[in-house]
Design a protein around this motif. Structure first.
Motif, PDB file in Angstrom:
ATOM      1  N   GLY A 259       0.351  -1.091   0.112  1.00 12.35           N
ATOM      2  CA  GLY A 259       0.459   0.253  -0.154  1.00 12.35           C
ATOM      3  C   GLY A 259       0.442   1.763  -0.112  1.00 12.35           C
ATOM      4  N   GLN A 260       2.119   1.317   0.009  1.00 12.17           N
ATOM      5  CA  GLN A 260       2.995   2.174   0.418  1.00 12.17           C
ATOM      6  C   GLN A 260       3.001   3.045  -1.499  1.00 12.17           C
ATOM      7  OE1 GLN A 260       4.427   4.786   1.036  1.00 12.17           O
ATOM      8  NE2 GLN A 260       5.402   3.895   2.833  1.00 12.17           N
ATOM      9  N   GLN A 261       2.996   4.805  -1.350  1.00  9.24           N
ATOM     10  CA  GLN A 261       2.893   5.409  -2.592  1.00  9.24           C
ATOM     11  C   GLN A 261       4.204   4.631  -3.511  1.00  9.24           C
ATOM     12  OE1 GLN A 261       0.970   8.309  -1.902  1.00  9.24           O
ATOM     13  NE2 GLN A 261       0.847   7.819  -0.026  1.00  9.24           N
ATOM     14  N   ILE A 262       3.606   4.748  -5.230  1.00 11.37           N
ATOM     15  CA  ILE A 262       4.597   3.977  -5.984  1.00 11.37           C
ATOM     16  C   ILE A 262       6.066   5.393  -5.773  1.00 11.37           C
ATOM     17  CG2 ILE A 262       4.634   4.059  -8.205  1.00 11.37           C
ATOM     18  CD1 ILE A 262       2.387   3.413  -8.603  1.00 11.37           C
ATOM     19  N   PRO A 263       5.899   6.811  -5.996  1.00  7.21           N
ATOM     20  CA  PRO A 263       6.957   7.536  -5.568  1.00  7.21           C
ATOM     21  C   PRO A 263       8.017   7.004  -5.124  1.00  7.21           C
ATOM     22  CG  PRO A 263       4.994   9.003  -6.693  1.00  7.21           C
ATOM     23  CD  PRO A 263       4.438   7.343  -6.269  1.00  7.21           C
ATOM     24  N   TYR A 264       7.469   6.778  -4.312  1.00  3.40           N
ATOM     25  CA  TYR A 264       8.418   6.773  -2.931  1.00  3.40           C
ATOM     26  C   TYR A 264       9.284   5.769  -2.810  1.00  3.40           C
ATOM     27  CZ  TYR A 264       9.954   5.649   2.166  1.00  3.40           C
ATOM     28  OH  TYR A 264      10.315   5.913   3.038  1.00  3.40           O
ATOM     29  N   LEU A 265       8.513   4.852  -2.725  1.00  2.00           N
ATOM     30  CA  LEU A 265       9.202   3.631  -3.207  1.00  2.00           C
ATOM     31  C   LEU A 265       9.888   3.850  -4.570  1.00  2.00           C
ATOM     32  CD1 LEU A 265       5.827   1.059  -3.485  1.00  2.00           C
ATOM     33  CD2 LEU A 265       7.663   1.540  -1.317  1.00  2.00           C
ATOM     34  N   GLN A 266       9.449   4.225  -5.424  1.00  2.00           N
ATOM     35  CA  GLN A 266      10.656   4.045  -6.598  1.00  2.00           C
ATOM     36  C   GLN A 266      12.131   4.612  -6.315  1.00  2.00           C
ATOM     37  OE1 GLN A 266       7.754   5.008 -10.055  1.00  2.00           O
ATOM     38  NE2 GLN A 266       9.424   4.359 -10.863  1.00  2.00           N
ATOM     39  N   THR A 267      11.912   5.923  -5.382  1.00  3.18           N
ATOM     40  CA  THR A 267      12.556   6.999  -4.980  1.00  3.18           C
ATOM     41  C   THR A 267      13.525   5.941  -3.580  1.00  3.18           C
ATOM     42  OG1 THR A 267      11.289   8.718  -5.697  1.00  3.18           O
ATOM     43  CG2 THR A 267      13.761   8.609  -4.198  1.00  3.18           C
ATOM     44  N   SER A 268      12.954   5.472  -3.126  1.00  6.50           N
ATOM     45  CA  SER A 268      13.575   5.118  -1.951  1.00  6.50           C
ATOM     46  C   SER A 268      14.838   3.245  -2.581  1.00  6.50           C
ATOM     47  CB  SER A 268      13.109   4.464  -0.797  1.00  6.50           C
ATOM     48  OG  SER A 268      12.347   5.375  -0.739  1.00  6.50           O
ATOM     49  N   ILE A 269      13.923   2.954  -3.095  1.00  7.98           N
ATOM     50  CA  ILE A 269      14.560   0.946  -4.142  1.00  7.98           C
ATOM     51  C   ILE A 269      15.587   2.018  -4.421  1.00  7.98           C
ATOM     52  CG2 ILE A 269      14.490  -0.764  -5.111  1.00  7.98           C
ATOM     53  CD1 ILE A 269      11.385  -0.897  -4.564  1.00  7.98           C
ATOM     54  N   THR A 270      15.473   2.656  -5.152  1.00  3.16           N
ATOM     55  CA  THR A 270      17.387   3.375  -6.271  1.00  3.16           C
ATOM     56  C   THR A 270      17.912   4.278  -5.341  1.00  3.16           C
ATOM     57  OG1 THR A 270      15.194   4.268  -7.910  1.00  3.16           O
ATOM     58  CG2 THR A 270      17.453   5.222  -8.060  1.00  3.16           C
ATOM     59  N   ARG A 271      18.108   4.369  -4.295  1.00  4.65           N
ATOM     60  CA  ARG A 271      18.369   4.881  -3.043  1.00  4.65           C
ATOM     61  C   ARG A 271      19.480   3.786  -2.852  1.00  4.65           C
ATOM     62  NH1 ARG A 271      15.727   9.564  -0.033  1.00  4.65           N
ATOM     63  NH2 ARG A 271      15.841  11.365  -1.980  1.00  4.65           N
ATOM     64  N   TYR A 272      18.493   2.962  -2.494  1.00  8.30           N
ATOM     65  CA  TYR A 272      19.292   1.893  -1.653  1.00  8.30           C
ATOM     66  C   TYR A 272      20.573   1.220  -3.119  1.00  8.30           C
ATOM     67  CZ  TYR A 272      16.954   1.341   2.416  1.00  8.30           C
ATOM     68  OH  TYR A 272      16.280   1.442   3.442  1.00  8.30           O
TER      69      TYR A 272
ATOM     70  N   GLU B 152      13.964   0.117 -14.958  1.00  5.77           N
ATOM     71  CA  GLU B 152      12.359  -0.918 -15.589  1.00  5.77           C
ATOM     72  C   GLU B 152      11.424  -1.840 -14.008  1.00  5.77           C
ATOM     73  OE1 GLU B 152      14.913  -0.179 -17.360  1.00  5.77           O
ATOM     74  OE2 GLU B 152      14.465  -1.988 -18.139  1.00  5.77           O
ATOM     75  N   ASP B 153      12.603  -2.125 -13.606  1.00 12.18           N
ATOM     76  CA  ASP B 153      12.505  -3.712 -12.028  1.00 12.18           C
ATOM     77  C   ASP B 153      11.938  -2.668 -11.664  1.00 12.18           C
ATOM     78  OD1 ASP B 153      13.594  -4.965 -14.323  1.00 12.18           O
ATOM     79  OD2 ASP B 153      15.066  -5.262 -12.768  1.00 12.18           O
ATOM     80  N   ILE B 154      12.434  -1.741 -10.477  1.00 15.57           N
ATOM     81  CA  ILE B 154      12.167  -0.974 -10.033  1.00 15.57           C
ATOM     82  C   ILE B 154      10.719  -0.005  -9.984  1.00 15.57           C
ATOM     83  CG2 ILE B 154      12.365   1.270  -8.665  1.00 15.57           C
ATOM     84  CD1 ILE B 154      15.377  -0.038  -8.804  1.00 15.57           C
ATOM     85  N   LYS B 155      10.401  -0.077 -11.660  1.00 16.96           N
ATOM     86  CA  LYS B 155       8.688   0.163 -11.314  1.00 16.96           C
ATOM     87  C   LYS B 155       7.861  -0.440 -11.314  1.00 16.96           C
ATOM     88  CE  LYS B 155       6.655   3.229 -15.195  1.00 16.96           C
ATOM     89  NZ  LYS B 155       6.772   3.286 -16.613  1.00 16.96           N
ATOM     90  N   ALA B 156       8.350  -1.635 -11.658  1.00 16.65           N
ATOM     91  CA  ALA B 156       6.918  -2.853 -11.302  1.00 16.65           C
ATOM     92  C   ALA B 156       6.917  -3.367 -10.212  1.00 16.65           C
ATOM     93  CB  ALA B 156       7.778  -4.262 -12.267  1.00 16.65           C
ATOM     94  N   VAL B 157       8.899  -3.064  -9.972  1.00 20.20           N
ATOM     95  CA  VAL B 157       7.657  -3.722  -7.913  1.00 20.20           C
ATOM     96  C   VAL B 157       7.099  -2.321  -7.720  1.00 20.20           C
ATOM     97  CG1 VAL B 157       8.854  -3.988  -5.591  1.00 20.20           C
ATOM     98  CG2 VAL B 157       9.961  -4.958  -7.753  1.00 20.20           C
ATOM     99  N   ALA B 158       7.431  -1.659  -7.979  1.00 14.82           N
ATOM    100  CA  ALA B 158       6.598  -0.158  -6.404  1.00 14.82           C
ATOM    101  C   ALA B 158       5.043  -0.361  -7.065  1.00 14.82           C
ATOM    102  CB  ALA B 158       7.301   0.974  -7.306  1.00 14.82           C
ATOM    103  N   ASN B 159       4.784  -1.193  -8.628  1.00 13.52           N
ATOM    104  CA  ASN B 159       3.599  -1.258  -8.770  1.00 13.52           C
ATOM    105  C   ASN B 159       2.256  -2.395  -8.200  1.00 13.52           C
ATOM    106  OD1 ASN B 159       2.549   0.773 -11.133  1.00 13.52           O
ATOM    107  ND2 ASN B 159       4.374   0.708 -11.308  1.00 13.52           N
ATOM    108  N   TYR B 160       3.497  -3.572  -8.454  1.00 10.41           N
ATOM    109  CA  TYR B 160       2.845  -4.153  -7.865  1.00 10.41           C
ATOM    110  C   TYR B 160       2.594  -3.672  -5.785  1.00 10.41           C
ATOM    111  CZ  TYR B 160       2.821  -8.701  -5.288  1.00 10.41           C
ATOM    112  OH  TYR B 160       1.854 -10.006  -4.487  1.00 10.41           O
TER     113      TYR B 160
END
Ligand code: HEC
Ligand code: HEC
Length: 207
Positions: free
Chosen positions: A159-172, A194-202
């Protein structure tokens, strides 16, 4: 040698060897074990979190995509992130300044308040979800859990927000120094954008 050490660290972490808990995480656990104290702490937390609502939302559901939901998040994870902002191990200019004024007791109360709230799943691009699930199952489930709700010390992602997930995963992944966690650096090392985007959407559409 280094690779071996990292692999051993990951195994020790996931093999059930109790991760070291900080004093505030112990305090969270003690309050959670006492229903009367928990109720009191949640009520006090709702008052103490008044200012946080401006960005994180009244019940911890943020209306700003770059701001994470705190609702339904594991309280022990929240107090640990508050500690990291305070020590500078995690970087965000605004949060680092703000967190310094919170007393230990308020940190625990606020974390328990947000943790007691329910998150609503976000909207996802259906075309991304299947690929995201595949990646999550392969690379992330062993720590974050099948339902992505985490546990006492691992964050909830459902349920987390997509942009926040994408940014955080990319930073790690990129080792920018904004967020530091070796386990997450290893887990995300092979992900493409693209993988990060897919995971965030899931993750955002999970209840
Ligand atoms: C001006 C907006 C704003 C306010 C007010 C605010 N925050 Fe935040 N908060 C943010 C942003 C933006 C982030 C994400 C930082 C990043 O990119 O890592 C964040 C992240 C967090 C996180 C990390 C969550 C996670 O999933 O890792 C915690 C915990 C947190 N805030 C607690 C609080 C508390 C407690 C208060 C009130 C005392 C508060 N915040 C007030 C903007 C705000
Ligand atoms: C070995 C255990 C482990 C694995 C595997 C793992 N994680 Fe994590 N994850 C963690 C821990 C521990 C944290 C908290 C790190 C910190 O303090 O910054 C975390 C934090 C996160 C966060 C930040 C959440 C927030 O609210 O800010 C995201 C997003 C995340 N993980 C996504 C993933 C994804 C996606 C994968 C798979 C590609 C993954 N994780 C695999 C242990 C793991």
């Amino acid at each position: 040698m280094r690779a071996w050490f990292l692999a051993a660290a990951v195994m020790a972490f996931c093999g059930g060897a109790a991760a070291q808990q900080t004093p505030l995480q112990d305090k969270v656990k003690a309050v959670q074990a006492d229903p009367a104290a928990l109720k009191q702490a949640i009520e006090a937390g709702q008052k103490a979190a008044f200012f946080c609502f401006n960005c994180h939302g009244d019940s911890g559901i943020s209306k700003i995509p770059e701001v994470p939901n705190l609702g339904g998040q594991n309280p022990a994870y929240l107090v640990e992130q508050i500690r990291k902002f305070g020590s500078g191990e995690r970087k965000d200019q605004f949060m680092q300044g703000l967190i310094k004024v919170l007393k230990d007791e308020e940190r625990v109360q606020i974390a328990l308040y947000f943790g007691s709230q329910t998150v609503a799943p976000g909207k996802a691009d259906p075309a991304q979800v299947a690929r995201g699930k595949e990646l999550f199952t392969k690379l992330c489930v062993r720590c974050h859990g099948e339902a992505a709700r985490g546990d006492a010390t691992i964050p909830r992602l459902a349920g987390q927000q997509i942009p926040y997930l994408q940014t955080s995963i990319t930073r790690y992944r990129d080792g920018t120094g904004i967020r530091n966690n070796q386990l997450m650096a290893i887990a995300t090392a092979t992900l493409k954008n693209e993988d990060i985007k897919a995971v965030a959407n899931y993750l955002t559409q999970l209840p």
